[in-house]
Design a protein around this motif. Structure first.
Motif, PDB file in Angstrom:
ATOM      1  N   HIS A 132      40.676  53.584  54.167  1.00 42.91           N
ATOM      2  CA  HIS A 132      40.277  54.138  55.468  1.00 42.91           C
ATOM      3  C   HIS A 132      39.883  55.598  55.399  1.00 42.91           C
ATOM      4  O   HIS A 132      38.829  55.991  55.882  1.00 42.91           O
ATOM      5  N   ASP A 164      45.366  52.416  60.539  1.00 41.78           N
ATOM      6  CA  ASP A 164      43.985  52.052  60.256  1.00 41.78           C
ATOM      7  C   ASP A 164      43.859  51.862  58.752  1.00 41.78           C
ATOM      8  O   ASP A 164      44.467  52.597  57.963  1.00 41.78           O
ATOM      9  N   THR A 166      41.408  49.962  55.232  1.00 36.79           N
ATOM     10  CA  THR A 166      40.319  49.177  54.652  1.00 36.79           C
ATOM     11  C   THR A 166      40.865  48.561  53.375  1.00 36.79           C
ATOM     12  O   THR A 166      41.805  49.083  52.769  1.00 36.79           O
ATOM     13  N   ASN A 190      46.958  46.920  62.571  1.00 38.76           N
ATOM     14  CA  ASN A 190      45.893  47.538  63.355  1.00 38.76           C
ATOM     15  C   ASN A 190      44.618  46.716  63.158  1.00 38.76           C
ATOM     16  O   ASN A 190      44.182  46.527  62.026  1.00 38.76           O
ATOM     17  N   SER A 193      38.097  47.258  63.987  1.00 43.10           N
ATOM     18  CA  SER A 193      37.173  46.734  62.981  1.00 43.10           C
ATOM     19  C   SER A 193      35.783  47.331  63.168  1.00 43.10           C
ATOM     20  O   SER A 193      35.446  47.874  64.220  1.00 43.10           O
ATOM     21  N   ASN A 194      34.971  47.201  62.124  1.00 36.93           N
ATOM     22  CA  ASN A 194      33.579  47.662  62.162  1.00 36.93           C
ATOM     23  C   ASN A 194      32.783  46.814  61.177  1.00 36.93           C
ATOM     24  O   ASN A 194      32.905  46.976  59.967  1.00 36.93           O
ATOM     25  N   SER A 337      32.328  54.847  61.166  1.00 31.18           N
ATOM     26  CA  SER A 337      33.748  54.613  61.410  1.00 31.18           C
ATOM     27  C   SER A 337      34.266  53.648  60.349  1.00 31.18           C
ATOM     28  O   SER A 337      33.915  52.456  60.347  1.00 31.18           O
ATOM     29  N   HIS A 339      36.273  51.255  59.032  1.00 33.75           N
ATOM     30  CA  HIS A 339      37.248  50.200  59.320  1.00 33.75           C
ATOM     31  C   HIS A 339      36.803  48.915  58.636  1.00 33.75           C
ATOM     32  O   HIS A 339      35.629  48.770  58.269  1.00 33.75           O
TER      33      HIS A 339
END
Length: 548
Positions: A132, A164, A166, A190, A193-194, A337, A339
């Protein structure tokens, strides 16, 4: 042991959670996970409750905004080493634009950890890498309960808490693992998402490099940690492309770059500068903060290039973009962002196969969507501030609103998910420390960048005989002429296809071709011309031996 959770800021981000662990003798430990907007322990803790620890997942202000006002009872603020180092730099800076309370109390309470750390007898926590952002972490919690009825010989239970995250690494820091050397019984997740992050990342990298390789002054506006991340990616990209450009980090991003001990080829941190021309250069990239061009170094640098139609301003946003007004330079904005995709979040749950999932950082429609999606575990998708029991009397609890038939169906699917888990599990737990940077793992499309930029600028005298200063090419004249005609025809065909409503005027200037025609054709004017950014012009191409 009794374990419960309570959303700590359901209406202001819903990323913060209060966990309570109550032993058989009545001893209780209260742990706050992140201190985001709107968290108020005065209203969350009962008169007989005391805060034992705050777990801070990463140094983004939406996760530590109320940290200083919620530190109490001599409770430590546990973080990964990197997050603690960043906060020591970032907290004082953040007070300039934010009311964060007495940050000295928060700084005094910071206690970086990288291994299992005891909170109470039989209750321990440990950070694990979570991607992240540089230094981002999740936390593992393990507790022992001798009253467990399903397996008295194995009374150890595990909770994995994500802030947050990844699964991709970030600036060399590992992403969140999807398998562990023990069963994860409960996952506090959490779900921000993106799905378009990698697309936006690659578009921004290509655009930024295009402007720099064309000789423009480029200013990239980003938050300080995003700036550090972006600089490391740019530096490694230009090194692989074998076409390095000067990359300058300024302000807080430069301080954090030094704090994290990065040393990337082509990247120069300059925390303080008196004049903007000290950090701007033709064909150079300057990364500054904040991401909005209304204050700080970003504002100063945009003012310096705003009247330059050849310059470029690239904004990396995590929220709404702000369109710079009254500028002649090229401006572009990219949402960056960092995510995971929604599909990745689903895979995380299926791969870990916990008994319980508590959804955080979501509300309304998104909350209900993830409730439906996580059908292999009991999903606590509550949208309230109530205290909900997760574990009691040696068993993980079934939410009150789930019927017996639905519970049986979920348990059956959970068993299937467990059977699908890989048997090859790494016994180690990833620490929150940066290592070598793998661009492809971080989401960079190297093939596309190499196709766009490899060989785009060549020595005009390459292939000539230096002894007699002849312009005779090493290859045959006929091959060279065919190549020239093909390139010219391609350029002219593309230019003729562009419709323009501009008033036409004639002016002849020299220009250098900067790309090979594989994707875009870029020309660099070698003389001053009365054109503005965005103008569409007719081009007459004439080549002669020895042209530069």
């Amino acid at each position: 042991m009794r374990v419960s959770y309570q959303h700590a800021n359901i209406n202001s981000g819903n990323e913060s959670t209060l966990l309570r662990f109550t032993a058989a003798d009545g001893t209780r430990a209260c742990i706050l996970v992140d201190a985001g907007d709107g968290v108020n322990l005065d209203t969350l803790l009962a008169d007989d409750e005391y805060l034992n620890a705050i777990l801070l997942t990463h140094p983004h202000i939406d996760h530590y905004r109320t940290l200083a006002t919620n530190v109490r009872h001599n409770a430590p603020v546990y973080t990964a080493d990197t997050t603690a180092a960043i906060l020591e730099q970032s907290l004082p800076e953040a007070t300039q634009d934010n009311d964060l309370g007495d940050i000295s109390a928060a700084l005094d309470a910071l206690e970086p950890i990288d291994d299992w750390t005891s909170i109470l007898n039989g209750l321990e926590v440990r950070p694990v890498a979570a991607g992240h952002t540089p230094g981002g972490a999740g936390f593992l919690v393990r507790f022992r309960d001798e009253t467990a009825t399903d397996d008295p010989l194995n009374s150890e239970q595990h909770i994995l808490i994500s802030g947050d995250f990844t699964t991709r690494p970030c600036a060399g820091f590992p992403g969140l693992e999807t398998s562990y050397p023990f069963d994860v019984d409960c996952l506090l997740l959490n779900v921000a998402s993106n799905d378009s992050y990698t697309t936006s990342l690659n578009e921004s990298l290509r655009s930024t490099l295009e402007h720099a390789y064309a000789g423009s002054r480029v200013v990239v506006a980003a938050s300080s940690l995003t700036g550090v991340h972006y600089a490391t990616l740019l530096g490694h990209c230009t090194e692989i492309l074998e076409r390095e450009v000067p990359i300058t980090l300024v302000g807080q991003a430069a301080k954090l770059y030094d704090t994290l001990e990065y040393d990337v080829s082509g990247v120069e941190p300059t925390a303080v500068f008196d004049r903007t021309n000290e950090v701007l250069a033709d064909g150079g990239i300057t990364i500054a903060g904040p991401e909005m061009p209304t204050t700080g170094s970003t504002q100063r640098l945009l003012q310096a290039i705003g009247d330059d139609p050849v310059a470029a301003f690239v904004q990396l946003t995590t929220g709404d973009e702000v369109d710079p007004a009254d500028t002649r330079c090229t401006t572009q904005a990219f949402s960056l962002s960092n995510h995971p995709s929604s599909e990745t979040i689903t895979d995380i749950v299926r791969n870990i196969a916990p008994k319980e999932v508590v959804i955080k950082h979501a509300s309304g429609r998104m909350l209900k969507e993830f409730q439906r999606r996580f059908d292999c575990c009991f999903t606590w998708g509550t949208n309230d501030t109530g205290i909900h029991c997760l574990y009691e009397n040696g068993e993980w609890q079934v939410p009150d609103w789930i019927t017996d038939s639905t519970a049986s169906r979920i348990q059956s699917r959970q068993w299937e998910a467990i059977q699908e888990q890989s048997l090859e599990i790494d016994a180690s737990l990833p620490r929150c420390r940066h290592g070598s940077i793998d661009l492809e793992a971080e989401g960079v499309d190297l093939d596309a960048l190499e196709e766009t930029f490899s060989g785009a600028i060549e020595d005009p005298y390459s292939g000539t005989d230096p002894e007699n200063n002849s312009s005779k090419p090493a290859e045959s004249d006929e091959d060279d002429r065919q190549h020239d005609r093909s390139f010219e025809e391609d350029v002219l065909a593309r230019l003729e296809a562009i419709e323009t409503t501009l008033d036409r005027s004639e002016e002849t200037v020299s220009a250098r071709v900067l790309s090979d025609g594989a994707d875009k054709q870029i020309l660099q004017l070698l003389e001053a011309a009365d054109v503005d950014a965005g103008d569409v012009v007719d081009v007459t191409i004439k080549t002669e031996p020895g042209d530069e």
